[in-house]
Scaffold this active site. Structure first.
Site, PDB file in Angstrom:
ATOM      1  N   ASN A  27       5.924 -17.033  54.502  1.00 39.50           N
ATOM      2  CA  ASN A  27       6.945 -18.002  54.902  1.00 39.50           C
ATOM      3  C   ASN A  27       6.425 -19.385  54.553  1.00 39.50           C
ATOM      4  OD1 ASN A  27       8.214 -15.802  55.935  1.00 39.50           O
ATOM      5  ND2 ASN A  27       8.014 -16.377  58.082  1.00 39.50           N
ATOM      6  N   GLU A  66      10.486 -16.199  53.884  1.00 44.84           N
ATOM      7  CA  GLU A  66      11.277 -17.304  54.456  1.00 44.84           C
ATOM      8  C   GLU A  66      11.020 -18.561  53.655  1.00 44.84           C
ATOM      9  OE1 GLU A  66      10.809 -18.325  58.610  1.00 44.84           O
ATOM     10  OE2 GLU A  66      10.881 -16.216  59.188  1.00 44.84           O
ATOM     11  N   GLU A  97       4.738 -14.183  61.320  1.00 41.80           N
ATOM     12  CA  GLU A  97       3.977 -15.391  61.660  1.00 41.80           C
ATOM     13  C   GLU A  97       3.149 -15.236  62.934  1.00 41.80           C
ATOM     14  OE1 GLU A  97       6.536 -18.815  61.690  1.00 41.80           O
ATOM     15  OE2 GLU A  97       7.398 -18.380  59.745  1.00 41.80           O
ATOM     16  N   TYR A 119       7.344 -23.609  54.113  1.00 42.07           N
ATOM     17  CA  TYR A 119       8.263 -24.731  54.336  1.00 42.07           C
ATOM     18  C   TYR A 119       7.741 -26.040  53.748  1.00 42.07           C
ATOM     19  CZ  TYR A 119      10.974 -21.563  57.130  1.00 42.07           C
ATOM     20  OH  TYR A 119      11.751 -20.494  57.503  1.00 42.07           O
ATOM     21  N   HIS A 165       9.277 -10.448  65.929  1.00 41.70           N
ATOM     22  CA  HIS A 165       9.530 -11.851  65.618  1.00 41.70           C
ATOM     23  C   HIS A 165       9.587 -12.586  66.955  1.00 41.70           C
ATOM     24  CE1 HIS A 165      11.241 -14.654  62.343  1.00 41.70           C
ATOM     25  NE2 HIS A 165      11.101 -15.410  63.416  1.00 41.70           N
ATOM     26  N   ARG A 210      16.683  -9.471  55.680  1.00 35.97           N
ATOM     27  CA  ARG A 210      15.504  -9.371  56.549  1.00 35.97           C
ATOM     28  C   ARG A 210      15.936  -9.661  57.984  1.00 35.97           C
ATOM     29  NH1 ARG A 210      11.421 -13.587  57.857  1.00 35.97           N
ATOM     30  NH2 ARG A 210       9.636 -12.461  58.715  1.00 35.97           N
TER      31      ARG A 210
END
Ligand code: IFM
Length: 468
Positions: A297, A366, A167, A299, A122, A78
């Site tokens: 994504n 991600e 995002e 985290y 991005h 990616r």
């Protein structure tokens, strides 16, 4: 003892990067400045004044990096295209040298059997467009649609999956809300306008790509949807904080993109800031396009509580209408970003979305962790905490699959240590270490672990140390 988990043979394993974070060559090959060049060169905006001028020199070392991807054995990579590299004026003529860079990269990936997953935005907006208002300006969304069309024409037949935006929450609320990201604007109204124009840009890009490549062209969007948890599930005030944060953190994107409307509670919560008159007739239809899959994504989770009246922190929070929400201290291990570790949130996110949108395949685009790595005397990088983080989160994806979620792939963030935005080079997310003096690349244990995972479909057991 339970048998080790094995992922489906067609599960897509990859790694991810982004243009400004790795390329460098900021003034080479006809590239024009992006908002991140301007921002990072503004004193006080990034840690130690770090910039992406050189980054990890991927622009010159891309062949070596493609070889690392091939050696890792990943099925996909990616990457993102820097808009100001391929269309320096943000409109009109393309810069052939810039297009050629990505074209060569895509060809090299395909030669190695690696599927290119290409993100169009991005966060490196051409500065020239920011000078006209950036994402506050509706025109930026229209220009983004045309840029997407041009890229589809240039690379379309070779790209496995297009991702319009990465995002948009960060682009809107860190970029225009609390100013932690480029362009560094601090204005609630601007952040909501930006969110809408990013949504519009996404929809216009999906349509443009499909006009060029056909109705079945694979197009996606990557969101960093937040998993909010109330500090006390029995406390109505905490639950109300979850609702408000979910509106402006998640449903502001999933509402128009997946359901065709902004949620009524979001409009009510933000009524003191705007009447949303920047949403014009036809916008919601333009935004609400069928997607090949949704990228996520992930985290960490976010724990929120009712307002306490106490100041929320030193840095202004980027949440319009939610500035008073309280974030209780969380016990437990933290990454070097100061983020907690809770893989259960990933299972919850995937199963929750799959239940709500059963026809929409999901991809984890991600996931990863920054830690302060140490280089052993023999040059090896043993990063057991990162390995454990990956093991926990890959298992969390496996649990989501067990529960019936339609998850098609997983991308480790990141292939390489790189420019971590306002934290500069002080936060290392790579599974491959970059020596910032020599640019030498060294596989960390996490890269060896990931190699074994992606080539066998089975996560190697912990504790894991690569013998060298
Ligand atoms: O480095 C970033 C990436 O650019 C977007 N997602 C989160 C990562 C870690 O902060």
């Amino acid at each position: 003892m339970t048998a080790p988990r094995t992922f489906p043979a067609d599960f897509l394993w990859g790694t991810a990067t982004a243009s400004y974070q790795i390329e460098g060559a900021a003034t080479e090959g006809g590239r024009a400045p992006s908002i991140w060049d301007t921002f990072s060169h503004t004193p006080g905006k990034t840690l130690d004044g770090d910039t992406g001028d050189v980054a990890v020199d991927h622009y010159h070392r891309w062949q070596e990096d493609v070889q690392h991807l091939a050696d890792l054995g990943v099925g996909a990579y990616r990457l993102s295209i820097a808009w100001p590299r391929v269309q320096p004026d943000g409109r009109g003529e393309l810069n052939r040298e810039g297009v050629e860079f990505y074209s060569n990269l895509v060809d090299a990936l395909l030669e190695k059997g690696i599927k290119p997953v290409v993100t169009l935005y991005h966060w490196d907006l051409p500065q020239v467009l920011e000078d006209e208002g950036g994402w506050r300006n509706r025109e930026t969304a229209l220009l983004f649609g045309e840029y997407a069309r041009a890229m589809a024409r240039e690379l379309g037949d070779r790209v496995h999956l297009w991702t319009t935006l990465n995002e948009p929450w960060c682009a809107a609320f860190l970029g225009y809300g609390n100013g932690q990201h480029a362009p560094g604007v601090t204005d609630d109204l601007a952040s909501l306008e930006a969110a809408h124009h990013l949504n519009l840009a996404h929809g216009l890009a999906v349509s443009a790509i499909r006009e060029e490549l056909g109705a079945d062209a694979p197009v996606s969007l990557t969101l960093n949807l937040h998993v909010f948890r109330p500090a006390d599930p029995a406390n109505p005030g905490d639950l109300e904080s979850v609702r408000r944060m979910d509106a402006v953190g998640n449903r502001i994107f999933t509402g128009p993109v997946l359901d065709g409307a902004y949620p009524a509670d979001l409009l009510a919560d933000t009524a003191a800031i705007t009447d949303w008159s920047f949403v014009l007739d036809g916008d919601l239809e333009a935004i609400h396009q069928p997607l090949t899959n949704l990228g996520l994504n992930y985290y960490d989770i976010s724990v929120v509580a009712a307002p306490t009246g106490e100041p929320v922190g030193d840095f202004p929070t980027p949440w319009p209408g939610c500035r008073d929400v309280h974030y209780p201290e969380r016990p437990g291990e933290k990454t070097s970003m100061g983020w907690g570790i809770d893989a259960t949130g990933l299972t919850e996110l995937l199963t929750g979305l799959s239940a709500r949108y059963p026809d929409l395949p999901l991809m984890v685009t991600e996931n990863g962790a920054a830690f302060d790595d140490e280089v052993s005397p023999d040059g090896a990088v043993h990063d057991p905490r990162r390995v454990a983080y990956y093991a926990q989160h890959v298992e969390a994806v496996g649990k989501a699959l067990d529960a019936g979620a339609d998850v098609r792939g997983y991308f480790a963030w990141s292939l390489l240590d790189n420019f971590e935005w306002s934290f500069g080079y002080a936060r290392r997310f790579g599974i491959i270490r970059v020596d910032y003096d020599t640019f030498a690349r060294t596989w960390k244990d996490s890269a060896h672990w990931y190699h074994e995972l992606v080539t066998t479909g089975t996560p190697p057991a912990l504790p894991y140390t690569h013998a060298g």
